[in-house]
Design an enzyme around this catalytic site. Structure first.
Site, mmCIF file in Angstrom:
data_model
loop_
_atom_site.group_PDB
_atom_site.id
_atom_site.type_symbol
_atom_site.label_atom_id
_atom_site.label_comp_id
_atom_site.label_asym_id
_atom_site.label_seq_id
_atom_site.Cartn_x
_atom_site.Cartn_y
_atom_site.Cartn_z
ATOM 1 N N ALA A 181 -3.918 8.191 -3.194
ATOM 2 C CA ALA A 181 -2.482 7.759 -3.492
ATOM 3 C C ALA A 181 -2.578 6.250 -3.989
ATOM 4 C CB ALA A 181 -1.533 7.795 -2.139
ATOM 5 N N VAL A 182 -2.673 6.009 -5.285
ATOM 6 C CA VAL A 182 -2.991 4.855 -5.922
ATOM 7 C C VAL A 182 -1.533 4.243 -6.029
ATOM 8 C CG1 VAL A 182 -3.898 3.632 -7.992
ATOM 9 C CG2 VAL A 182 -4.705 5.830 -7.337
ATOM 10 N N THR A 203 0.827 -1.209 -0.012
ATOM 11 C CA THR A 203 -0.071 0.077 0.114
ATOM 12 C C THR A 203 0.769 1.137 -0.101
ATOM 13 O OG1 THR A 203 -1.901 0.810 1.054
ATOM 14 C CG2 THR A 203 -0.316 0.064 2.667
ATOM 15 N N ASN A 204 0.336 2.303 -0.012
ATOM 16 C CA ASN A 204 1.020 3.606 0.025
ATOM 17 C C ASN A 204 0.796 4.454 1.392
ATOM 18 O OD1 ASN A 204 2.377 3.679 -2.407
ATOM 19 N ND2 ASN A 204 0.258 4.363 -3.385
ATOM 20 N N HIS A 205 1.404 5.332 1.646
ATOM 21 C CA HIS A 205 1.289 6.383 2.872
ATOM 22 C C HIS A 205 0.131 7.494 2.161
ATOM 23 C CE1 HIS A 205 3.649 5.759 6.191
ATOM 24 N NE2 HIS A 205 4.854 5.861 5.701
#
Ligand code: CTP
Ligand code: CA
Length: 228
Positions: A100-101, A33-35
């Site tokens: 934030a893909v 995942t992303n921040h």
């Protein structure tokens, strides 16, 4: 911001927003995942709703309250986000991509938990690129005909103006908003850089709530007068 309250600057508009990270499964118990706290996207959803718009918020996994009067659709992966956005976009007049893909997802997601086999060997992961949701929407017929106004975001670690300017052109959007970093993740305040065809300007350091209200006014000012 007087213009924000009287008259409501997004009255009659249908605003579609993506927010938060996406989560790309490796197996049933883990993923990448992303921040992203989702706070900026949720603040924009709230501000747009308060400015008179009908708002749909497509949200990745975040722990935030849905703003009052906003329709929320929860998704996990980039592919799910694209699917929800593709379904909603034909009814929208404004699309704001704050999510934030994850740029890549595991090429294969295992149906069962990957187990250590005791040998100390590590799994080899391979990735495939995710669809670009913003670029996909921006290339649609309605966006090209200016019936759907698209706004992108960019979080860069360096050379924000150059990257944001290039990204605006590459994505084919009229307005691109840069987070003036560093590390705005999870914070309640921020500063924004607005880049459009005419140039750029800064929305100075303020709470995400105030910045969202200012951004809503900036977007409203750029909409065609006879919205369909
Ligand atoms: N975006 C999107 N779908 C993707 C990747 C990005 O909709 N698969 C959107 C983001 O929501 C943001 C904008 O595109 O509004 C820019 O995202 P960013 O990650 O900064 O740009 P990328 O094109 O992915 O390039 P890079 O990460 O390499 O800088
Ligand atoms: Ca990216």
């Amino acid at each position: 911001v007087i213009a924000f309250f009287t008259p409501k600057c997004l009255a009659g508009q249908k605003v579609l927003i993506t927010a938060g990270p996406t989560f790309e499964a490796i197996d049933p118990v883990r993923g990448i995942t992303n921040h992203s706290s989702g706070k900026m996207g949720f603040a924009i959803a709230r501000a747009a709703q308060e400015a008179g718009a009908q708002v749909t918020l497509v949200a990745g996994p975040v722990h935030l309250h849905t703003p009052r009067g906003v329709q929320r659709l929860n998704v996990q992966s980039a592919q799910e986000m694209l699917h929800a956005v593709t379904q909603q976009a034909p009814a929208a007049s404004v699309f704001i991509a704050t999510a934030a893909v994850a740029d890549w997802r595991p090429a294969h997601s295992a149906q069962q938990k990957i187990k250590k086999d005791g040998s100390g060997e590590v799994p080899m992961l391979s990735f495939v690129e995710n669809p670009d949701i913003l670029a996909t929407v921006a290339q649609s017929e309605r966006a090209q005909a200016s019936d759907l106004f698209c706004v992108g975001f960019a979080a860069e670690s360096h050379d924000l103006l150059q990257h944001a300017t290039a990204k605006r052109v590459r994505k084919g959007v009229p307005l691109l908003v840069g987070n003036i970093g560093p590390a705005t993740f999870g914070r309640d305040d921020n500063a924004l850089l607005l880049v459009d065809a005419a140039g750029h300007r800064e929305l100075p350091h303020a709470s995400k709530r105030e910045l969202a209200q200012q951004l809503v006014v900036e977007i409203a000012q750029r909409l065609p007068l006879h919205s369909k």
